[in-house]
Design a protein around this motif. Structure first.
Motif, PDB file in Angstrom:
ATOM      1  N   UNK A 130      -8.619   3.327 -37.039  1.00  0.00           N
ATOM      2  CA  UNK A 130      -9.262   3.416 -38.342  1.00  0.00           C
ATOM      3  C   UNK A 130      -8.976   4.772 -38.994  1.00  0.00           C
ATOM      4  N   UNK A 131      -9.158   5.853 -38.242  1.00  0.00           N
ATOM      5  CA  UNK A 131      -8.890   7.190 -38.770  1.00  0.00           C
ATOM      6  C   UNK A 131      -7.417   7.353 -39.139  1.00  0.00           C
ATOM      7  N   UNK A 132      -6.533   6.790 -38.323  1.00  0.00           N
ATOM      8  CA  UNK A 132      -5.101   6.868 -38.617  1.00  0.00           C
ATOM      9  C   UNK A 132      -4.772   6.126 -39.917  1.00  0.00           C
ATOM     10  N   UNK A 133      -5.381   4.967 -40.134  1.00  0.00           N
ATOM     11  CA  UNK A 133      -5.131   4.224 -41.370  1.00  0.00           C
ATOM     12  C   UNK A 133      -5.652   4.968 -42.592  1.00  0.00           C
ATOM     13  N   UNK A 134      -6.803   5.623 -42.462  1.00  0.00           N
ATOM     14  CA  UNK A 134      -7.353   6.397 -43.581  1.00  0.00           C
ATOM     15  C   UNK A 134      -6.428   7.559 -43.924  1.00  0.00           C
ATOM     16  N   UNK A 135      -5.933   8.256 -42.907  1.00  0.00           N
ATOM     17  CA  UNK A 135      -5.043   9.388 -43.152  1.00  0.00           C
ATOM     18  C   UNK A 135      -3.715   8.912 -43.731  1.00  0.00           C
ATOM     19  N   UNK A 136      -3.187   7.791 -43.237  1.00  0.00           N
ATOM     20  CA  UNK A 136      -1.940   7.256 -43.782  1.00  0.00           C
ATOM     21  C   UNK A 136      -2.103   6.841 -45.242  1.00  0.00           C
ATOM     22  N   UNK A 137      -3.246   6.294 -45.588  1.00  0.00           N
ATOM     23  CA  UNK A 137      -3.510   5.921 -46.980  1.00  0.00           C
ATOM     24  C   UNK A 137      -3.549   7.159 -47.875  1.00  0.00           C
ATOM     25  N   UNK A 138      -4.188   8.214 -47.383  1.00  0.00           N
ATOM     26  CA  UNK A 138      -4.233   9.463 -48.152  1.00  0.00           C
ATOM     27  C   UNK A 138      -2.838  10.059 -48.321  1.00  0.00           C
ATOM     28  N   UNK A 139      -2.046  10.050 -47.233  1.00  0.00           N
ATOM     29  CA  UNK A 139      -0.678  10.575 -47.305  1.00  0.00           C
ATOM     30  C   UNK A 139       0.174   9.760 -48.264  1.00  0.00           C
ATOM     31  N   UNK A 140       0.035   8.434 -48.216  1.00  0.00           N
ATOM     32  CA  UNK A 140       0.820   7.570 -49.104  1.00  0.00           C
ATOM     33  C   UNK A 140       0.429   7.778 -50.563  1.00  0.00           C
ATOM     34  N   UNK A 141      -0.862   7.977 -50.836  1.00  0.00           N
ATOM     35  CA  UNK A 141      -1.293   8.263 -52.207  1.00  0.00           C
ATOM     36  C   UNK A 141      -0.743   9.594 -52.696  1.00  0.00           C
TER      37      UNK A 141
END
Length: 158
Positions: A130-141
């Motif tokens: 879950x934390x990895x997906x949140x960070x990946x979403x932030x990086x992609x944005x």
């Protein structure tokens, strides 16, 4: 005499500096392109977020039609370990190579954008994902915002 001469020079220099012809680029308001074709290679989650952000607001009155190709690479490295050799932090590093073809002008541009983030390790695999997906979403944005700014500045020069 010196004061009047100094004030005249100051007023004329301010007048010329204010009217030099340069225009401030407002990245949020100046979306002057339509994405006609979007091709992606690499990490699907990152590419989907980038595509969603770039194709978000299409307008038929825009000046340039673009073909965009994005190749995203995700690297997950161990950043820290504790005394008992357990992993405590990961580093996520995303590199996106972007190719843009301006259809009307038949010009092609290539550039690369990268961003990184930290992820604290957890004993629970669900929390880690879950934390990895949140960070990946932030990086992609962040990457999609940087791509948008780069495209706007490149097209502003045309």
């Amino acid at each position: 005499m010196k004061k009047t001469f100094l004030s005249i020079v100051l007023i004329t220099s301010l007048f010329f500096l204010n009217h030099c012809g340069f225009k401030v680029v407002k990245y949020g308001e100046d979306k002057n392109y339509n994405v006609i074709n979007f091709e992606d290679v690499g990490n699907n989650n990152i590419n989907y977020t980038i595509q969603r952000n770039l194709v978000r607001s299409q307008n038929n009155q825009n000046l340039f039609d673009l073909n965009i190709s994005v190749e995203s690479i995700l690297n997950k490295n161990i950043k820290e370990k504790d005394i008992s050799n357990k992993i405590t932090k990961y580093e996520l590093f995303v590199v996106s190579k972007v190719k843009i073809l301006v259809i009307d002008k038949n010009k092609e541009y290539e550039f690369s954008i990268s961003d990184k983030g930290e992820l604290k390790a957890s004993n629970k695999i669900n929390k880690l994902r879950y934390d990895e997906n949140i960070i990946l979403l932030r990086l992609a944005n962040n990457i999609s915002n940087q791509i948008d700014r780069k495209i706007t500045s490149l097209l502003n020069d045309l």
